[in-house]
Structures are given as structure tokens and as C-alpha cells.
Design an enzyme around this catalytic site. Sequence first.
Site, mmCIF file in Angstrom:
data_model
loop_
_atom_site.group_PDB
_atom_site.id
_atom_site.type_symbol
_atom_site.label_atom_id
_atom_site.label_comp_id
_atom_site.label_asym_id
_atom_site.label_seq_id
_atom_site.Cartn_x
_atom_site.Cartn_y
_atom_site.Cartn_z
ATOM 1 N N GLY A 89 38.581 41.931 44.856
ATOM 2 C CA GLY A 89 39.897 42.097 45.458
ATOM 3 C C GLY A 89 40.367 40.845 46.171
ATOM 4 N N LEU A 90 39.825 39.681 45.799
ATOM 5 C CA LEU A 90 40.220 38.416 46.425
ATOM 6 C C LEU A 90 41.021 37.540 45.457
ATOM 7 C CD1 LEU A 90 36.929 37.599 48.370
ATOM 8 C CD2 LEU A 90 38.994 38.729 49.217
ATOM 9 N N SER A 91 41.516 38.162 44.405
ATOM 10 C CA SER A 91 42.459 37.514 43.478
ATOM 11 C C SER A 91 41.867 36.353 42.692
ATOM 12 C CB SER A 91 43.721 37.057 44.211
ATOM 13 O OG SER A 91 44.403 38.169 44.718
ATOM 14 N N GLU A 114 49.910 38.231 33.648
ATOM 15 C CA GLU A 114 49.035 39.374 33.936
ATOM 16 C C GLU A 114 49.701 40.688 33.542
ATOM 17 O OE1 GLU A 114 45.761 40.599 37.288
ATOM 18 O OE2 GLU A 114 46.679 38.629 37.228
ATOM 19 N N ASP A 116 49.660 38.065 44.859
ATOM 20 C CA ASP A 116 48.454 37.271 44.618
ATOM 21 C C ASP A 116 48.794 35.873 44.122
ATOM 22 O OD1 ASP A 116 47.285 39.647 45.285
ATOM 23 O OD2 ASP A 116 46.448 40.050 43.305
#
Length: 382
Positions: free
Chosen positions: A128-130, A164, A176
Amino acid sequence: MTTLSNARVSEMFAAFFGYQPVTTLKAPGRVNLIGEHTDYNGGFVLPAAINYNTYIAIAPRDDRQLKLVAYNFDNQSCTVDLDAVQAHNAEESWPNYVRGVVQELRKNGFRLAGGDLYIAGNVPAGAGLSSSASLEIALIRALLALSGEVIDPTKAALVGQAAENNFVGCNCGIMDQLISARGQENAALLIDCQDLSVRPVSMPADWEILIVHSGVKRGLVDSEYNQRRQQCEAAAAFFGQTSLRAVELDQLLAAEGKLDDLSFRRARHVLTENARTLAAAAALAAGDLSALIEVMLASHASMRDDFNITTPAIDTLVDILVEAGAGQAGARMTGGGFGGCVVAVAPAAVIPRLMAAVETNYQAQTGCIPTLIRAKASAGAF
């Protein structure tokens, strides 16, 4: 996590390709301090770019081919023809991000040019930190450096998001990519995802960010994330709107019992999270730790109860951090949900106490192995 730098990745390029790259570029991952699942609803988010990056060493080729190698995937390689129609391959992972970025840049009129590229990153994947946005923005920088073309940072973020959404298959919002492109050192960035305006919010000098990976791996391209987006769109449609940003909280509360319960709770999370994000930005700017703690805890409760995206292990991790902080640390899940990381904000002197509590209690209570990541708010790619 791997110790990487521009110089180290240049060496890795030379070891693989047998000659020196012309330059090495990077783009950071991010941690979201607050504002979860608000970005694709036209709301507010408060992320910070972090000092973990995707690096790409590059050198030009004399044809229209990209030869790419990924250190994090055992030096797997792929070749992309810049003039071919890009096709998604469900059997592959990282090459789809490359093809998606190429497709979107070409759609936007960029010529692009051939090159050899060596990719290596230390943004934890599935946390979840891109890591995906970091890869997309680094690719955009690298490809345009090869062709000598320029792009506005916000436009770069939109290209990464489109790759994406349209190619990889995840309906992520803009946060993000935008924070990876436009982050600022020692500051979070308050982003209005409706008009893409940004405002830096300086962090007090003696506050730090602690990210704790729960040991529960997650993936963004999954049914749950896209399902939440569809549920939010359905709630907005109930009010005749295309986005929840156009719905007032009073309107929503007045519709309780008329709107189905699931849609109501999803929308309540988003609308209250927007208010919490603005409150958090004000608290951060004022150095008001108590106010920040309050809204971070409320955010986590809303993600748990209304949006249903936390897990028992994540909830336990937040409880451990809050208890260890003893009124001096805010904590919440960060990222899309269903695992990944928790973020804590606290004075630097409190961080070791939080880390010790996690190391002592978390695995014993959950069976999951945590990874502690001390992070700094860092500059973006552009």
C-alpha cells in the site's frame, strides 16, 4: 529492503548490459497520512512522498525498441516495440505497467525513442505504498529522458493513472501518481482530487513517520478495490451526481433508511473522511498533535466499520501503536486496504517506543511478522 541509489543502479545496468548508462532517474513511493478511498470520489487526500524509490538507469538505442530488465524480478527482461499496438498479457506483471505507460504516452502525442533500461526499486510491493505508481512515474521520466521530451508533472500523473486504469486494470484514483510526481521534502501534500490542486503542508521538524507493514500482503488489482469504487458511484447516482464530492453530509444523513445500508455506509466513510483530511492538514500545519491523533483514529474506525477494508491483524497493529503512544501517536491503516501497512505519526522521541511495542507484541498476538519502516517526507520525481 534493498539499499539502492542512482550510483548503485548504474552499476547494475553496466553489469547486465556491459556498458555504462547515460543517466539514472527515480520516482518515490508514498504513504498516505489520511484520506483513504477519497481520491476517486473527487475528495481530499494528504499523502507524503517517502525516501523509497523506483530507479531506472537508461541508455539510448538506435532502433524503436525498449529492452527492459527488472532487478526485483530476478533480472527478468522484456522487449517493447514502441510502434506496435500494446497488448496486455495476464501471464506477466511488471511488463504490463511498461506497455500501459508506452500506450498512454503515445496516445498523448509523445514520439518516444528506443533504449535499454534497468529497473530496480526498494518500495515494498503489496504494502500500500504505491510501488506501482512509483514505477509508472519513473518510467515516464525515463522514457521522456530518452526522447528528449518534457511533460508537466500533473500531466505525468494523469498518464500514469490512465496506464493503470486502462491497461493494467485497476481503477485507482490520481493520488498515488500525483504525490510521486509532485511530492515535497519535509511536507505532506494536501491534494484536491477534483481539480488536482495541491498545497504543501509542512511537518513539524521533530515529528516522524513510522510505517509498519502488517505482514499481510495485498494487491490493488482485485475485485474488492474496484467493487468499493462501484459502490461509491452507485451512492453518488442515488443523489443524481457522478461523484460523492457533490453530495453534502447532511444530504446523506437525511437519506438514511432510503439509501441501502451498504451504500450509505460507504458514502458516509468518504464524506466524513474528506472532513477529517482537511482537519488533519490544519492540525499538521499547526503542530497540533492531539487533533491529528483524534482524526487518524476516527479515520481508522471508519475504514473498519463503514468501508470494511481493514483486517483483524491491521486492527491489532493500530491498537498496539496507539497504546504504546500513550496519547503521543496517531495511527491508522494506510493504502487501499485488506492488508498492507499502518502509518503512525509521532514526535521522534516516541518512535523507538512504538517500534519496541510492535516488535514485542504484534507477532505474538497475530502470528504475522511486521516490517518497521522509518520514513521521511521526500521530494517527488519532478
